[in-house]
Design an enzyme around this catalytic site. Sequence first.
Site, PDB file in Angstrom:
ATOM      1  N   GLY A 138       0.987  -1.094  -0.215  1.00 54.09           N
ATOM      2  CA  GLY A 138       0.057  -0.027   0.067  1.00 54.09           C
ATOM      3  C   GLY A 138       0.838   1.248  -0.043  1.00 54.09           C
ATOM      4  O   GLY A 138       1.836   1.353   1.176  1.00 54.09           O
TER       5      GLY A 138
ATOM      6  N   ASN B  60       3.367   2.355   2.881  1.00 49.47           N
ATOM      7  CA  ASN B  60       4.943   2.337   2.710  1.00 49.47           C
ATOM      8  C   ASN B  60       5.547   3.376   3.078  1.00 49.47           C
ATOM      9  O   ASN B  60       6.759   3.572   3.560  1.00 49.47           O
ATOM     10  CB  ASN B  60       5.036   1.743   1.071  1.00 49.47           C
ATOM     11  CG  ASN B  60       4.699   0.312   0.860  1.00 49.47           C
ATOM     12  OD1 ASN B  60       4.076  -0.245   1.517  1.00 49.47           O
ATOM     13  ND2 ASN B  60       4.301   0.268  -0.387  1.00 49.47           N
TER      14      ASN B  60
ATOM     15  N   SER C 148       6.650   8.943 -11.410  1.00 54.96           N
ATOM     16  CA  SER C 148       8.042   8.032 -11.702  1.00 54.96           C
ATOM     17  C   SER C 148       7.804   8.382 -13.240  1.00 54.96           C
ATOM     18  O   SER C 148       7.060   8.770 -13.815  1.00 54.96           O
ATOM     19  CB  SER C 148       7.650   6.611 -11.517  1.00 54.96           C
ATOM     20  OG  SER C 148       6.504   5.978 -12.124  1.00 54.96           O
TER      21      SER C 148
ATOM     22  N   GLY D 206      14.233   5.075 -12.092  1.00 53.95           N
ATOM     23  CA  GLY D 206      14.593   3.795 -11.578  1.00 53.95           C
ATOM     24  C   GLY D 206      16.247   3.787 -11.496  1.00 53.95           C
ATOM     25  O   GLY D 206      16.935   4.949 -10.982  1.00 53.95           O
TER      26      GLY D 206
ATOM     27  N   LYS E  48      18.346   4.889 -13.566  1.00 56.24           N
ATOM     28  CA  LYS E  48      19.114   6.242 -14.218  1.00 56.24           C
ATOM     29  C   LYS E  48      19.222   7.195 -13.018  1.00 56.24           C
ATOM     30  O   LYS E  48      19.914   8.168 -13.234  1.00 56.24           O
ATOM     31  CB  LYS E  48      18.372   6.872 -15.289  1.00 56.24           C
ATOM     32  CG  LYS E  48      18.513   5.822 -16.459  1.00 56.24           C
ATOM     33  CD  LYS E  48      17.827   6.359 -17.712  1.00 56.24           C
ATOM     34  CE  LYS E  48      16.556   6.547 -17.566  1.00 56.24           C
ATOM     35  NZ  LYS E  48      15.399   6.525 -18.404  1.00 56.24           N
ATOM     36  N   GLY E  49      18.388   7.123 -11.909  1.00 57.71           N
ATOM     37  CA  GLY E  49      18.487   8.096 -11.120  1.00 57.71           C
ATOM     38  C   GLY E  49      17.070   8.857 -11.046  1.00 57.71           C
ATOM     39  O   GLY E  49      16.070   8.290 -11.157  1.00 57.71           O
TER      40      GLY E  49
ATOM     41  N   ALA F 135      10.020   0.928  -3.492  1.00 61.00           N
ATOM     42  CA  ALA F 135      11.132   1.601  -3.762  1.00 61.00           C
ATOM     43  C   ALA F 135      10.899   3.294  -3.928  1.00 61.00           C
ATOM     44  O   ALA F 135      11.353   4.066  -3.486  1.00 61.00           O
ATOM     45  CB  ALA F 135      12.114   1.252  -4.595  1.00 61.00           C
ATOM     46  N   GLY F 136       9.609   3.300  -4.921  1.00 61.13           N
ATOM     47  CA  GLY F 136       9.324   4.844  -4.900  1.00 61.13           C
ATOM     48  C   GLY F 136       8.681   5.553  -3.912  1.00 61.13           C
ATOM     49  O   GLY F 136       8.858   6.827  -3.404  1.00 61.13           O
ATOM     50  N   ASP F 137       7.986   4.475  -3.035  1.00 63.37           N
ATOM     51  CA  ASP F 137       7.239   5.290  -1.897  1.00 63.37           C
ATOM     52  C   ASP F 137       8.438   5.532  -0.754  1.00 63.37           C
ATOM     53  O   ASP F 137       8.386   6.444  -0.165  1.00 63.37           O
ATOM     54  CB  ASP F 137       6.278   4.267  -1.135  1.00 63.37           C
ATOM     55  CG  ASP F 137       5.517   3.616  -2.253  1.00 63.37           C
ATOM     56  OD1 ASP F 137       5.061   4.450  -3.055  1.00 63.37           O
ATOM     57  OD2 ASP F 137       5.071   2.422  -2.160  1.00 63.37           O
TER      58      ASP F 137
HETATM   59  O1  KDG Z   1       4.496   1.614  -4.849  1.00 65.47           O
HETATM   60  C1  KDG Z   1       3.877   0.052  -4.298  1.00 65.47           C
HETATM   61  C2  KDG Z   1       2.530   0.050  -4.261  1.00 65.47           C
HETATM   62  O2  KDG Z   1       1.968   0.295  -5.365  1.00 65.47           O
HETATM   63  C3  KDG Z   1       2.314  -1.235  -3.816  1.00 65.47           C
HETATM   64  O3  KDG Z   1       2.625  -1.461  -2.103  1.00 65.47           O
HETATM   65  C4  KDG Z   1       0.774  -1.487  -3.657  1.00 65.47           C
HETATM   66  O4  KDG Z   1      -0.096   0.270  -3.093  1.00 65.47           O
HETATM   67  C5  KDG Z   1      -0.218  -0.543  -4.022  1.00 65.47           C
HETATM   68  C6  KDG Z   1      -1.067  -0.215  -4.906  1.00 65.47           C
HETATM   69  O5  KDG Z   1      -2.033   0.165  -5.074  1.00 65.47           O
HETATM   70  O6  KDG Z   1      -0.526  -0.479  -6.198  1.00 65.47           O
END
Ligand code: KDG
Length: 317
Positions: free
Chosen positions: A42, A46, A202, A235, A237-238, A264-266
């Site tokens: 979620g 996260n 992203s 990702g 690339k930074g 990782a993005g969260d």
């Molecule tokens: O960023 C990761 C989330 O996408 C994953 O934990 C699940 O929250 C989520 C979703 O709704 O995709």
Amino acid sequence: MSSGDPATAFDILAMGEPLAEFAAEEPGELGEVRSFQMGWGGDTSNLLIAAARLGARCGYISRVGQDGFGESFLSLWSKEGIDTSAVTVDPEGFTGIYFVTMDSQGEREFTYYRRESAASRLRPEDVEAGYLGRGRIFHVSGITQAISASARRATDHALALADRAGMIVSYDANIRPALRPVPDLLEVFERSLPFVDVLFLSEQDAQLLYPDLDVDAILSTTLTRGPEVVALTQGDKGCLVATEEGPVHDVPAHAIEPVDTTGAGDAWAGAFLVEWSNGASPEEAARFANVVGALASCGLGAVPALPRRRDVERYLS
Ligand code: KDG
């Protein structure tokens, strides 16, 4: 961030849906995989856990079902020091679930079981002005707005309240075409931008929202619609970080061999918020967040690998 702003009880408040996570332990289609690791996901949950592990004081606005997964989340948040006084245990809903599978090319796929979940029953009454007023930053995402019409209304209400209260409003686009058609997501995204101070996108979100624009045009278009800072993660690339006044900073990633990039993005966004709101420049905050995002990819599942500040320091030294 533990020093925090003494005028507020929370550094970051977020609203959204937690999902029980089943991460495949082997590549294959959903019906073929025999072994999954159960965990927690979620996007907004996260982010809060990532920020709490870096020292931020956090609270969550959400709903979980009256079930084992709901209990498991409540005990996880309490262990992580996240306030749950605005989390409702909803006997009429269930805690949502998702499966993370990986094909032989390493492409991840999410399969959701969340329609009519407890969190999709979020509504404007779940957002109390008094609770929001105790926070410095309010964070929400495009996923929170995509899960149901009432959750979208709750988010719109919270964005307006947070903006009016002078909070820093943070927003992660997190475009998930599995939840809604992209044109609907784009409409909600653009309608939200005037309330937003810090925008996270992203590269994949950017391509889905604006397939005809290059990254420079996406950064300038989004900046003119409200945010003070736009961070576009790319990702391995930074990332690119842009503000209205300054140049675009291109901050390189750390070379790691990722195990699982889920969450990782969260983690990146949580780390950026913690550092930036504590006085770091957008470029410095992005440098730190790149380390956190890399470390967060080093384990299976969204939560287990989220680093603590000492892990980041150990990595940097
Ligand atoms: O960023 C990761 C989330 O996408 C994953 O934990 C699940 O929250 C989520 C979703 O709704 O995709």
